[in-house]
Each structure stands twice: as structure tokens, then as C-alpha cells.
Design a protein around this motif. Structure first.
Motif, PDB file in Angstrom:
ATOM      1  N   ASP A  28      -1.209   7.773   4.656  1.00 22.31           N
ATOM      2  CA  ASP A  28      -0.775   8.624   3.547  1.00 22.31           C
ATOM      3  C   ASP A  28      -0.996   7.858   2.236  1.00 22.31           C
ATOM      4  OD1 ASP A  28       0.435  10.290   1.742  1.00 22.31           O
ATOM      5  OD2 ASP A  28       2.316  10.469   2.851  1.00 22.31           O
ATOM      6  N   PHE A  29      -2.110   8.142   1.564  1.00 19.82           N
ATOM      7  CA  PHE A  29      -2.483   7.401   0.367  1.00 19.82           C
ATOM      8  C   PHE A  29      -1.488   7.592  -0.770  1.00 19.82           C
ATOM      9  CE2 PHE A  29      -6.463   7.753   2.673  1.00 19.82           C
ATOM     10  CZ  PHE A  29      -6.951   6.454   2.580  1.00 19.82           C
ATOM     11  N   SER A  30      -0.995   8.803  -0.958  1.00 20.20           N
ATOM     12  CA  SER A  30      -0.065   9.034  -2.070  1.00 20.20           C
ATOM     13  C   SER A  30       1.262   8.322  -1.824  1.00 20.20           C
ATOM     14  CB  SER A  30       0.154  10.530  -2.309  1.00 20.20           C
ATOM     15  OG  SER A  30       0.737  11.125  -1.178  1.00 20.20           O
ATOM     16  N   ARG A  31       1.739   8.284  -0.577  1.00 22.44           N
ATOM     17  CA  ARG A  31       2.970   7.555  -0.268  1.00 22.44           C
ATOM     18  C   ARG A  31       2.764   6.059  -0.472  1.00 22.44           C
ATOM     19  NH1 ARG A  31       6.110   4.625   2.939  1.00 22.44           N
ATOM     20  NH2 ARG A  31       8.224   5.307   3.402  1.00 22.44           N
ATOM     21  N   ALA A  32       1.601   5.553  -0.058  1.00 25.40           N
ATOM     22  CA  ALA A  32       1.307   4.132  -0.240  1.00 25.40           C
ATOM     23  C   ALA A  32       1.271   3.769  -1.726  1.00 25.40           C
ATOM     24  CB  ALA A  32      -0.015   3.777   0.431  1.00 25.40           C
ATOM     25  N   ARG A  33       0.675   4.629  -2.533  1.00 21.83           N
ATOM     26  CA  ARG A  33       0.606   4.389  -3.974  1.00 21.83           C
ATOM     27  C   ARG A  33       2.008   4.412  -4.585  1.00 21.83           C
ATOM     28  NH1 ARG A  33      -2.135   8.884  -6.388  1.00 21.83           N
ATOM     29  NH2 ARG A  33      -3.610   8.369  -4.767  1.00 21.83           N
ATOM     30  N   SER A  34       2.814   5.381  -4.181  1.00 27.35           N
ATOM     31  CA  SER A  34       4.197   5.463  -4.673  1.00 27.35           C
ATOM     32  C   SER A  34       5.001   4.242  -4.249  1.00 27.35           C
ATOM     33  CB  SER A  34       4.884   6.722  -4.148  1.00 27.35           C
ATOM     34  OG  SER A  34       4.249   7.865  -4.608  1.00 27.35           O
ATOM     35  N   SER A  35       4.863   3.860  -2.998  1.00 29.89           N
ATOM     36  CA  SER A  35       5.599   2.696  -2.500  1.00 29.89           C
ATOM     37  C   SER A  35       5.197   1.421  -3.236  1.00 29.89           C
ATOM     38  CB  SER A  35       5.360   2.508  -1.000  1.00 29.89           C
ATOM     39  OG  SER A  35       5.913   3.565  -0.286  1.00 29.89           O
ATOM     40  N   ALA A  36       3.901   1.260  -3.484  1.00 30.44           N
ATOM     41  CA  ALA A  36       3.427   0.067  -4.196  1.00 30.44           C
ATOM     42  C   ALA A  36       3.931   0.052  -5.643  1.00 30.44           C
ATOM     43  CB  ALA A  36       1.903   0.002  -4.160  1.00 30.44           C
TER      44      ALA A  36
END
Length: 138
Positions: A28-36
Motif C-alpha cells: 500500500d504505497f499511500s499508507r507507506a508514504r503516510s507512515s513515513a
């Protein structure tokens, strides 16, 4: 080679956690970006990952319908100017004008504008004059 004490080895394992590796079709790219992004602002705001409060270590929770949400303490923190002003103090040195760290969102936006980092709202630049006359809702 000198062997590390058990306590030192345990501390090293804690600081070098490897995230779960998922296949690209499940990632999940958007979740990874948000988490980072959240991890960065929290680490900068609190002076390092080891100083982040325990309730913010995992910023998301899953409800009974399997929907993922941000935890309420994190939402309150992100809505306040505190974490952004703290992150500014930790991440960037004082400017050439000797200005102190910003105390609220308006001061932070003005400081960014003075440094040439013009904030935008819906792809339109925010003018510094607007910061003085009307509240900004982000």
C-alpha cells in the motif's frame, strides 16, 4: 572482535527493526508514504524516535469493520501547531535574521515564506499579506 553485552545486543536489535516485506501487488504505497511522513515529523518533533510517546508508536488502528484510521491522540497533535513548530526547531537551524522558532501556525507559515518556501493551499500560493488578515484552514 569484542562481543557486545546482552543488553547492548538487545538495544541494537530494537533500533534496527526491519519492516515486513510485502509483494508489490499487496504493498500500500499511500499508507507507506503516510507512515513515513508521520514517522519523520514525530521523530523530529520529539527529538528522536526513542522519545516519541508510546501511544504514538503505532499511529493507526483497525476498527471492527477492518477500516484503518489514525489514532485520536495523533489527530489532535497534527491539528495543533505544536508538532510542526517543534519539528522546525529540531530540523532547521535559525535563519540569518536570528528569528526564533515559530510559536504557532501563522508564524511558521510566515517563516517558510521568508525563507522562499512558499506554502500553497489547493495549488495556489499563500500570500504573506493573507496570513495577517484572515485565518488559514489547511
Amino acid at each position: 572482535m569484542v562481543a557486545a553485552s546482552p543488553a547492548a545486543a538487545a538495544a541494537m536489535r530494537k533500533s534496527f527493526l526491519v519492516p515486513e516485506i510485502k509483494p508489490l501487488d499487496q504493498y500500500d504505497f499511500s499508507r507507506a508514504r503516510s507512515s513515513a511522513s508521520l514517522a519523520w515529523v514525530l521523530a523530529k518533533g520529539y527529538g528522536g524516535a526513542e522519545h516519541i510517546p508510546a501511544e504514538l508508536h503505532e499511529p493507526f488502528y483497525t476498527d471492527q469493520y477492518e477500516q484503518e484510521h489514525m489514532k485520536p491522540p495523533l489527530i489532535r497533535l497534527l491539528l495543533s501547531s505544536d508538532i510542526y513548530c517543534r519539528a522546525w526547531r529540531q530540523a532547521l537551524p535559525p535563519g540569518p535574521d536570528g528569528a526564533s522558532a515559530p510559536k504557532d501556525n501563522a508564524a511558521l507559515l510566515q517563516l517558510l515564506a521568508r525563507r522562499g518556501l512558499v506554502p500553497t493551499f489547493q495549488d495556489k500560493p499563500i500570500k504573506e499579506a493573507d496570513l495577517h488578515h484572515k485565518p488559514i484552514r489547511l
